[in-house]
Design a protein around this motif. Structure first.
Motif, PDB file in Angstrom:
ATOM      1  N   ARG A 186       0.845  -1.196   0.000  1.00 44.88           N
ATOM      2  CA  ARG A 186       0.000   0.000   0.000  1.00 44.88           C
ATOM      3  C   ARG A 186       0.876   1.238   0.000  1.00 44.88           C
ATOM      4  NH1 ARG A 186      -2.038   4.285   2.055  1.00 44.88           N
ATOM      5  NH2 ARG A 186      -4.254   4.803   1.766  1.00 44.88           N
ATOM      6  N   VAL A 187       0.731   2.049  -1.019  1.00 49.73           N
ATOM      7  CA  VAL A 187       1.505   3.287  -1.157  1.00 49.73           C
ATOM      8  C   VAL A 187       0.588   4.384  -1.654  1.00 49.73           C
ATOM      9  CG1 VAL A 187       3.461   4.445  -2.258  1.00 49.73           C
ATOM     10  CG2 VAL A 187       3.607   1.994  -1.726  1.00 49.73           C
ATOM     11  N   ASP A 188       0.570   5.496  -0.928  1.00 44.27           N
ATOM     12  CA  ASP A 188      -0.036   6.722  -1.444  1.00 44.27           C
ATOM     13  C   ASP A 188       1.089   7.483  -2.126  1.00 44.27           C
ATOM     14  OD1 ASP A 188      -1.118   9.176  -1.978  1.00 44.27           O
ATOM     15  OD2 ASP A 188      -1.987   9.481   0.013  1.00 44.27           O
ATOM     16  N   HIS A 189       1.086   7.521  -3.445  1.00 43.63           N
ATOM     17  CA  HIS A 189       2.212   8.127  -4.164  1.00 43.63           C
ATOM     18  C   HIS A 189       2.230   9.650  -4.078  1.00 43.63           C
ATOM     19  CE1 HIS A 189       4.307   4.667  -5.836  1.00 43.63           C
ATOM     20  NE2 HIS A 189       3.125   4.077  -5.905  1.00 43.63           N
ATOM     21  N   ALA A 190       1.281  10.224  -3.358  1.00 41.28           N
ATOM     22  CA  ALA A 190       1.383  11.639  -3.020  1.00 41.28           C
ATOM     23  C   ALA A 190       2.359  11.849  -1.870  1.00 41.28           C
ATOM     24  CB  ALA A 190       0.012  12.195  -2.637  1.00 41.28           C
ATOM     25  N   SER A 191       2.733  10.768  -1.183  1.00 40.81           N
ATOM     26  CA  SER A 191       3.615  10.837  -0.020  1.00 40.81           C
ATOM     27  C   SER A 191       5.041  10.477  -0.409  1.00 40.81           C
ATOM     28  CB  SER A 191       3.122   9.884   1.074  1.00 40.81           C
ATOM     29  OG  SER A 191       4.107   9.709   2.072  1.00 40.81           O
ATOM     30  N   ALA A 192       5.959  11.413  -0.223  1.00 39.28           N
ATOM     31  CA  ALA A 192       7.363  11.136  -0.504  1.00 39.28           C
ATOM     32  C   ALA A 192       7.906  10.065   0.434  1.00 39.28           C
ATOM     33  CB  ALA A 192       8.178  12.416  -0.375  1.00 39.28           C
ATOM     34  N   ASP A 193       7.456  10.071   1.680  1.00 37.31           N
ATOM     35  CA  ASP A 193       7.941   9.093   2.651  1.00 37.31           C
ATOM     36  C   ASP A 193       7.489   7.680   2.298  1.00 37.31           C
ATOM     37  OD1 ASP A 193       9.199  11.076   4.097  1.00 37.31           O
ATOM     38  OD2 ASP A 193       7.592  11.271   5.586  1.00 37.31           O
ATOM     39  N   GLU A 194       6.230   7.534   1.878  1.00 37.78           N
ATOM     40  CA  GLU A 194       5.741   6.206   1.520  1.00 37.78           C
ATOM     41  C   GLU A 194       6.414   5.699   0.253  1.00 37.78           C
ATOM     42  OE1 GLU A 194       1.509   5.614   1.612  1.00 37.78           O
ATOM     43  OE2 GLU A 194       1.264   6.867   3.396  1.00 37.78           O
ATOM     44  N   THR A 195       6.706   6.603  -0.661  1.00 36.78           N
ATOM     45  CA  THR A 195       7.415   6.214  -1.884  1.00 36.78           C
ATOM     46  C   THR A 195       8.829   5.757  -1.551  1.00 36.78           C
ATOM     47  OG1 THR A 195       6.119   7.777  -3.202  1.00 36.78           O
ATOM     48  CG2 THR A 195       8.208   7.017  -4.141  1.00 36.78           C
ATOM     49  N   ALA A 196       9.509   6.485  -0.678  1.00 36.13           N
ATOM     50  CA  ALA A 196      10.863   6.100  -0.266  1.00 36.13           C
ATOM     51  C   ALA A 196      10.852   4.740   0.427  1.00 36.13           C
ATOM     52  CB  ALA A 196      11.447   7.164   0.658  1.00 36.13           C
ATOM     53  N   ALA A 197       9.843   4.510   1.272  1.00 37.42           N
ATOM     54  CA  ALA A 197       9.746   3.233   1.985  1.00 37.42           C
ATOM     55  C   ALA A 197       9.543   2.071   1.023  1.00 37.42           C
ATOM     56  CB  ALA A 197       8.610   3.293   3.002  1.00 37.42           C
ATOM     57  N   LEU A 198       8.789   2.299  -0.050  1.00 39.79           N
ATOM     58  CA  LEU A 198       8.577   1.254  -1.050  1.00 39.79           C
ATOM     59  C   LEU A 198       9.900   0.793  -1.643  1.00 39.79           C
ATOM     60  CD1 LEU A 198       7.026  -0.386  -3.262  1.00 39.79           C
ATOM     61  CD2 LEU A 198       6.937   1.758  -4.574  1.00 39.79           C
ATOM     62  N   PHE A 199      10.719   1.734  -2.081  1.00 39.07           N
ATOM     63  CA  PHE A 199      11.960   1.340  -2.744  1.00 39.07           C
ATOM     64  C   PHE A 199      12.993   0.804  -1.754  1.00 39.07           C
ATOM     65  CE2 PHE A 199       9.828   3.844  -5.920  1.00 39.07           C
ATOM     66  CZ  PHE A 199      10.047   3.082  -7.063  1.00 39.07           C
ATOM     67  N   ALA A 200      12.911   1.240  -0.519  1.00 42.66           N
ATOM     68  CA  ALA A 200      13.759   0.637   0.526  1.00 42.66           C
ATOM     69  C   ALA A 200      13.371  -0.829   0.710  1.00 42.66           C
ATOM     70  CB  ALA A 200      13.622   1.410   1.831  1.00 42.66           C
ATOM     71  N   GLN A 201      12.080  -1.122   0.667  1.00 44.48           N
ATOM     72  CA  GLN A 201      11.611  -2.506   0.781  1.00 44.48           C
ATOM     73  C   GLN A 201      12.091  -3.341  -0.397  1.00 44.48           C
ATOM     74  OE1 GLN A 201       7.337  -2.910   1.246  1.00 44.48           O
ATOM     75  NE2 GLN A 201       7.371  -5.092   0.780  1.00 44.48           N
ATOM     76  N   VAL A 202      11.997  -2.792  -1.601  1.00 44.38           N
ATOM     77  CA  VAL A 202      12.463  -3.510  -2.788  1.00 44.38           C
ATOM     78  C   VAL A 202      13.953  -3.822  -2.667  1.00 44.38           C
ATOM     79  CG1 VAL A 202      12.835  -3.344  -5.279  1.00 44.38           C
ATOM     80  CG2 VAL A 202      10.685  -2.534  -4.281  1.00 44.38           C
ATOM     81  N   ALA A 203      14.736  -2.846  -2.270  1.00 38.39           N
ATOM     82  CA  ALA A 203      16.182  -3.047  -2.143  1.00 38.39           C
ATOM     83  C   ALA A 203      16.497  -4.086  -1.069  1.00 38.39           C
ATOM     84  CB  ALA A 203      16.863  -1.725  -1.808  1.00 38.39           C
ATOM     85  N   ARG A 204      15.769  -4.031   0.026  1.00 38.51           N
ATOM     86  CA  ARG A 204      16.011  -4.951   1.146  1.00 38.51           C
ATOM     87  C   ARG A 204      15.623  -6.378   0.793  1.00 38.51           C
ATOM     88  NH1 ARG A 204      13.063  -2.404   4.238  1.00 38.51           N
ATOM     89  NH2 ARG A 204      11.168  -3.672   4.232  1.00 38.51           N
TER      90      ARG A 204
END
Length: 287
Positions: A69-87
């Motif tokens: 779940r990502v609200d792409h209006a949120s920079a923080d949620e977007t950053a968390a998404l790609f941190a999850q992908v990398a991890r």
């Protein structure tokens, strides 16, 4: 195919519509697909579809769907998404920037000042959000020396389609592809904008019911989202991908090049002659 062997994709705005079908098509190719969106439960949105069901469709197609779940209006949620992908995955092969805020007034007749001012939200979730997602994806791809950032766009980039806000967003993502493509030269990564034709989605089905006189004939030649997903995969797999870096392409034309058809062998037409040509960027570069 084990998780370690899978290619990895992120498809934004994939609860339904274009994103859902593109994600499923990548699942057919065995990808692990991070499916993002805001809809967790049926009924939370006014159209059917959830990120969970979209992720399951990826898995059912032969891939591995992961709902985030990502609200792409949120920079923080977007950053968390790609941190999850990398991890979790340690790599990223394809990013499909598809998330966009589509207001119900989008297809309402009339000039922009008679429609809701909230149509401008597409410049936040649709333009700004695509830039931020690409900003996070680029280092992962550049580090591995390969990858594709795809922007879902349309002929509305150059012709009048649904009004000023929609047109500006589409022109904007085409320009993102062109300028990010300059930065990606020599890295093995490519940025490409794709002009999709009319799409068979939950939203377009509702629009056709509400405006049959306007959309019935157009939708007769519509594309499925999966068709566009298969084109994106073909682009990613093309050994000559670097030659398309920075370009805006028409999915129907690329499908013909790669031998991709709809069910029953139907070949969706290109709307170039009627709606316009993709812009060619001037070669000047001012750093």
């Amino acid at each position: 195919m084990s998780g370690a062997e899978r290619k990895v994709a992120v498809v934004t705005g994939a609860s339904r519509g274009a994103g859902r079908g593109i994600a499923r098509a990548l699942g057919e190719k065995g990808f692990r697909v991070y499916v993002t969106g805001r809809t967790l439960n049926e009924g939370d949105a006014d159209l059917p579809g959830t990120i969970g069901s979209a992720a399951q469709a990826v898995t059912d197609a032969g891939g591995e769907g992961i709902a985030v779940r990502v609200d792409h209006a949120s920079a923080d949620e977007t950053a968390a998404l790609f941190a999850q992908v990398a991890r979790e995955s340690g790599r990223l092969d394809i990013l499909v920037n598809n998330a966009a805020a589509l207001h119900d007034d989008l297809v309402k007749p009339g000039p922009f000042w008679e429609k809701s001012p909230d149509l401008v939200d597409i410049l936040d979730v649709g333009l700004r959000s695509a830039y931020l997602a690409s900003w996070h994806a680029a280092p992962l791809m550049v580090r591995q020396g390969s990858g594709l950032i795809a922007f879902t766009s349309s002929f509305g980039s150059v012709c009048y389609m649904h009004g000023a806000a929609y047109g500006a967003q589409k022109a904007g993502v085409d320009k993102f592809a062109a300028d990010m493509g300059v930065d990606f030269r020599g890295t093995g990564v490519a940025a490409i904008a794709l002009w999709m034709g009319p799409l068979l989605t939950e939203r377009s089905a509702r629009t056709r019911e509400e405006h049959p006189e306007q959309y019935e004939q157009i939708m007769a030649n519509a594309e499925t989202p999966e068709f566009n997903g298969r084109v994106i995969h073909a682009l990613f797999s093309d050994p000559d991908l670097a030659s398309l870096n920075g370009k805006t392409v028409i999915t129907a034309e690329m499908a013909e090049k790669y031998g991709i058809v709809e069910a029953g062998g139907r070949q969706p037409p290109s709307w170039r002659a009627m709606l316009g040509d993709p812009r060619e960027a001037h070669p000047a570069i001012i750093a």
